[in-house]
Design an enzyme around this catalytic site. Structure first.
Site, short mmCIF file in Angstrom:
data_model
loop_
_atom_site.label_atom_id
_atom_site.label_comp_id
_atom_site.label_asym_id
_atom_site.label_seq_id
_atom_site.Cartn_x
_atom_site.Cartn_y
_atom_site.Cartn_z
N HIS A 66 0.81 -1.21 0.02
CA HIS A 66 0.16 0.04 -0.02
C HIS A 66 0.87 1.24 -0.01
CE1 HIS A 66 1.13 0.08 4.20
NE2 HIS A 66 0.51 1.15 4.29
N LYS A 71 9.50 -2.80 3.63
CA LYS A 71 10.32 -2.88 4.31
C LYS A 71 10.54 -3.99 5.42
CE LYS A 71 14.01 -0.18 5.72
NZ LYS A 71 15.03 -1.35 5.72
N LYS A 95 3.65 -1.99 11.97
CA LYS A 95 4.52 -1.11 12.57
C LYS A 95 4.86 0.06 11.92
CE LYS A 95 7.66 -3.90 14.24
NZ LYS A 95 8.69 -4.72 14.52
N LYS A 107 9.67 -9.13 5.06
CA LYS A 107 10.60 -9.60 5.98
C LYS A 107 11.22 -10.85 5.42
CE LYS A 107 11.72 -9.50 10.39
NZ LYS A 107 11.84 -8.35 11.26
N SER A 363 15.75 3.29 10.22
CA SER A 363 16.18 2.70 8.80
C SER A 363 15.54 3.51 7.89
CB SER A 363 15.53 1.40 8.58
OG SER A 363 16.29 0.38 9.15
P1 NAD Z 1 20.42 -10.35 18.12
O1 NAD Z 1 20.71 -11.92 17.35
O2 NAD Z 1 21.37 -9.35 17.98
O3 NAD Z 1 20.32 -10.96 19.78
C1 NAD Z 1 19.30 -12.04 20.25
C2 NAD Z 1 19.85 -12.44 21.33
O4 NAD Z 1 18.96 -13.39 22.10
C3 NAD Z 1 21.12 -13.32 21.13
O5 NAD Z 1 22.27 -12.79 21.92
C4 NAD Z 1 20.78 -14.89 21.39
O6 NAD Z 1 21.72 -15.51 22.09
C5 NAD Z 1 19.82 -14.41 22.77
N1 NAD Z 1 18.72 -15.70 22.96
C6 NAD Z 1 18.43 -16.33 22.12
N2 NAD Z 1 17.43 -17.14 22.50
C7 NAD Z 1 17.32 -16.66 23.84
C8 NAD Z 1 16.68 -17.21 24.89
N3 NAD Z 1 15.62 -18.34 24.94
N4 NAD Z 1 16.90 -16.86 26.26
C9 NAD Z 1 17.77 -15.79 26.33
N5 NAD Z 1 18.63 -15.31 25.42
C10 NAD Z 1 18.25 -15.74 24.14
O7 NAD Z 1 18.76 -10.20 17.70
P2 NAD Z 1 18.36 -8.88 17.78
O8 NAD Z 1 18.44 -7.98 16.53
O9 NAD Z 1 18.49 -8.26 19.14
O10 NAD Z 1 16.53 -9.09 17.83
C11 NAD Z 1 15.86 -9.53 18.76
C12 NAD Z 1 14.61 -9.47 18.85
O11 NAD Z 1 14.27 -8.11 18.28
C13 NAD Z 1 13.97 -10.42 17.52
O12 NAD Z 1 12.71 -10.79 18.03
C14 NAD Z 1 13.90 -9.41 16.48
O13 NAD Z 1 12.85 -9.70 15.51
C15 NAD Z 1 13.48 -8.12 17.16
N6 NAD Z 1 13.96 -6.92 16.47
C16 NAD Z 1 14.90 -6.42 16.16
C17 NAD Z 1 15.10 -5.36 15.27
C18 NAD Z 1 16.72 -4.78 14.93
O14 NAD Z 1 16.94 -3.64 14.62
N7 NAD Z 1 17.56 -5.70 15.22
C19 NAD Z 1 14.06 -4.42 15.08
C20 NAD Z 1 12.78 -4.83 15.76
C21 NAD Z 1 12.55 -6.05 16.13
#
Ligand code: NAD
Length: 472
Positions: A66, A71, A95, A107, A363
C-alpha cells in the site's frame, strides 16, 4: 484455548481480527490489509568449507505494497519457516503505519544457525540470497529494502549492498537497497542502537503517564524501576543500556545458556565483555546464577523486556510472570494464550508492533539519507553554531553575565547526524505512544494496548488502501 492451536501468523491474524471490530472498514478491505501479497520461497546450494554442498532454505515475504518500498529485516535462524516470515512481514506493515514510516511490510529469513557456519560461508549465503532477490525484483530502493534482524547485523548488510551495487552498476540510489549498513557503506549514525533506544523511549513515555502508572501500582518515571532483560543481542543490550543510564536497575539479564541476577543492578557492557571473554553469561562477578535461563521471566520486577525470540511467554509460564509491565522488544514474545492470562492479571503489555519500531524508523532516516546523498546536519550544523554563539554573546553583553564553559559548549553546539536521528526517533516514539494510548482511552471497549495499536495501524493502512482505490 491452547498455545498449539495457533501458528505465529495465525496469532497475528487473531490480534488483527480482535481489533478490526473497532474500525469502520468493510470485510473485503480488511481481508486485503491482512493478506500477504507475495511470498518468495527459495532454495539454493552453498559449498561448505569442507567441500560438501548444502541446500539452503530461505524466504522473502512482501506483506503489503500500500506504500512502497516494502521494508523489513532479514533473520538468520534455524527456526525460520514460511509462517514465521509471513507473521513478521505482517507486523512490519502495521509497525510502519503506526510510526508514520511510509513503507509496506516485508520480512526475510534464511534457515541457518549462523554459529555453525564460517564467516566465508555466511558471506556466500548472504550474497547468493541477495542475487536471488535481485533476479525476482524482491530488492531495490523503490521496491523492497531489507535490514538487520535476529542473527544479522552491519556485516551482512554490507555484503548485501555490495552484491546489489555490483549487479546493478551505476544505479544512483543503489545504496538505499538495504539499511542497517556500516557508516562507511552509507549507514546512518544511531541505527545500531535505534531499536533498543526506541524501546526505552516508548516505555519511558508510558511510565510518565500518572494514570497508567497508578493503575499498575507504580510510581511515575523509569528512575528506580527494576528491569529484567532477556537476550543480550543488539536490542537487549541497547535497551538495558538506556534503562541503566536513565536510573533504572537492570537486575537480571538472560541469555540462552543461563541468566544472572544482582539486586543492585548489572552493567550490560561489563556483562557483554564477560560473556565474550568467558563464552558464557554465567559466573559474572557479584551476580547470582539462576538455575534456568527462563527463570528470568518469572522474577519479581517492574519491567520485563523480552528481547530474544517469539513465544517465550506462553500458557505454561504466563501465570508465573510477576512483572507489572512487559515491554515487547522482541517480535511476538507472548503467545495469544499468554496475552489473555496476563491481561486478566492486569499486566500492562506494551506491544512489539510499535515498541520495537525504532529500528525501522531510523532505517527510514538512513534510506532518506541515501536518496539525498548527504549526511544529516552537514548543511546546517555550522550555521546553527554561529547563530547560537551570536545569540549567546548578545545576551551576555546585554545582561553583563557569562555562562559556564560547560553551558557554553552545550548551548552553542549545532546538531550532528546522531543528534538529529535521536531527536527524530524520540519524537516518533512519543507521538506513537500517545496516539495508541489516546485511541485506547477513547474507546472503553478496547481491551488492551495491543488491540489499540492494531486499531491505529488498521485505520492508517485502511485509509491508504481506500484512497488508492481498486486496480482494475
Ligand atoms: P540478536 O541476534 O542481536 O540478539 C538476540 C539475542 O537473544 C542473542 O544474543 C541470543 O543468544 C539471545 N537468545 C536467543 N534465545 C534466547 C533465550 N531463549 N533466552 C535468552 N536469550 C536468548 O537479535 P536482535 O536484533 O537483538 O533481535 C532480537 C529481537 O528483536 C527479535 O525478535 C527481532 O525480530 C526483534 N527486533 C529486532 C530489531 C533490530 O533492529 N535488530 C528491530 C525490531 C525487532
Amino acid at each position: 484455548m491452547s498455545d498449539q492451536q495457533y501458528s505465529f501468523f495465525e496469532s497475528v491474524q487473531k490480534s488483527f481480527d480482535k481489533a478490526a471490530k473497532f474500525t469502520k472498514w468493510e470485510t473485503g478491505l480488511l481481508e486485503q490489509i491482512k493478506a500477504c501479497n507475495a511470498v518468495y520461497q527459495m532454495r539454493f546450494p552453498v559449498k561448505r568449507d569442507d567441500g560438501s554442498i548444502e541446500v539452503i532454505e530461505a524466504y522473502r515475504v512482501q506483506h503489503s505494497q500500500h506504500k512502497t518500498p516494502c521494508k523489513g529485516g532479514i533473520r538468520f535462524s534455524e527456526e525460520v519457516n514460511q509462517d514465521e516470515v509471513m507473521a513478521l512481514a505482517a507486523l512490519m506493515t502495521y509497525k510502519c503505519a503506526i510510526v508514520n514510516v511510509p513503507f509496506g511490510g516485508a520480512k526475510g529469513g534464511i534457515k541457518v544457525n549462523p554459529r555453525k557456519y564460517s564467516e566465508f560461508e555466511l558471506q556466500k549465503i548472504t550474497r547468493r540470497y541477495t542475487a536471488e532477490l535481485i533476479r525476482k525484483n524482491f530488492i531495490g530502493p523503490g521496491t523492497d529494502v531489507p535490514a538487520p534482524d535476529y542473527g544479522t547485523g552491519e556485516r551482512e548488510m554490507a555484503w548485501i549492498v555490495d552484491t546489489y551495487e555490483s549487479m546493478r552498476p551505476g544505479e544512483i540510489d543503489g545504496q538505499a537497497c538495504v539499511t542497517g549498513k556500516p557508516i562507511t557503506q552509507g549507514g546512518v549514525r544511531g541505527r545500531k542502537e535505534a531499536t533498543g533506544l526506541g524501546v526505552f523511549y516508548g516505555v519511558r513515555e508510558v511510565c510518565n503517564m500518572p494514570d497508567v502508572m497508578e493503575k499498575q501500582g507504580l510510581t511515575v518515571g523509569v528512575e528506580g524501576k527494576t528491569v529484567v532483560v532477556q537476550g543480550l543481542g543488539n536490542v537487549g543490550y541497547h535497551s538495558a543500556k538506556y534503562f541503566r543510564e536513565n536510573g533504572s536497575k537492570v537486575v537480571c539479564i538472560a541469555e540462552f545458556e543461563g541468566a544472572i541476577y544482582n539486586e543492585n543492578g548489572l552493567n550490560e557492557d561489563e556483562v557483554f565483555l564477560h560473556r565474550k571473554k568467558s563464552g558464557s553469561i554465567l559466573n559474572f562477578t557479584g551476580a547470582k546464577n539462576l538455575a534456568k535461563s527462563s527463570d528470568a521471566l518469572e522474577l519479581e520486577c517492574d519491567i520485563l523486556i523480552p528481547a530474544a525470540l517469539e513465544n517465550v511467554i506462553h500458557g505454561g509460564n504466563a501465570h508465573n510472570v510477576k512483572a507489572k509491565i512487559i515491554g515487547e522488544a522482541a517480535n511476538g514474545p507472548l503467545t495469544p494464550e499468554a496475552d489473555d492470562i496476563l491481561a486478566k492479571k492486569g499486566t500492562l503489555i506494551i506491544p512489539d508492533m510499535y515498541l520495537n519500531a525504532g529500528g525501522v524508523t531510523v532505517s527510514y532516516f538512513e534510506w532518506l539519507k541515501n536518496l539525498s546523498h548527504v549526511r544529516y546536519g552537514r548543511m546546517e550544523k555550522r550555521f546553527t553554531e554561529n547563530m547560537n554563539k551570536l545569540i549567546l554573546s548578545t545576551m551576555e553583553d546585554m545582561t553583563g553575565k557569562t555562562v559556564t564553559k560547560e553551558e557554553r559548549s552545550y548551548i552553542e553546539h549545532g546538531p550532528n547526524e546522531v543528534d538529529l536521528v535521536y531527536s527524530g526517533l524520540e519524537e516518533t516514539m512519543i507521538d506513537a505512544t500517545h496516539e495508541i494510548v489516546n485511541c485506547w482511552k477513547a474507546n472503553p471497549q478496547i481491551p488492551d494496548m495491543r488491540t489499540a495499536a492494531y486499531v491505529v495501524a488498521i485505520n492508517k493502512v485502511g485509509t491508504a488502501y481506500a484512497e488508492l482505490g481498486i486496480f482494475p
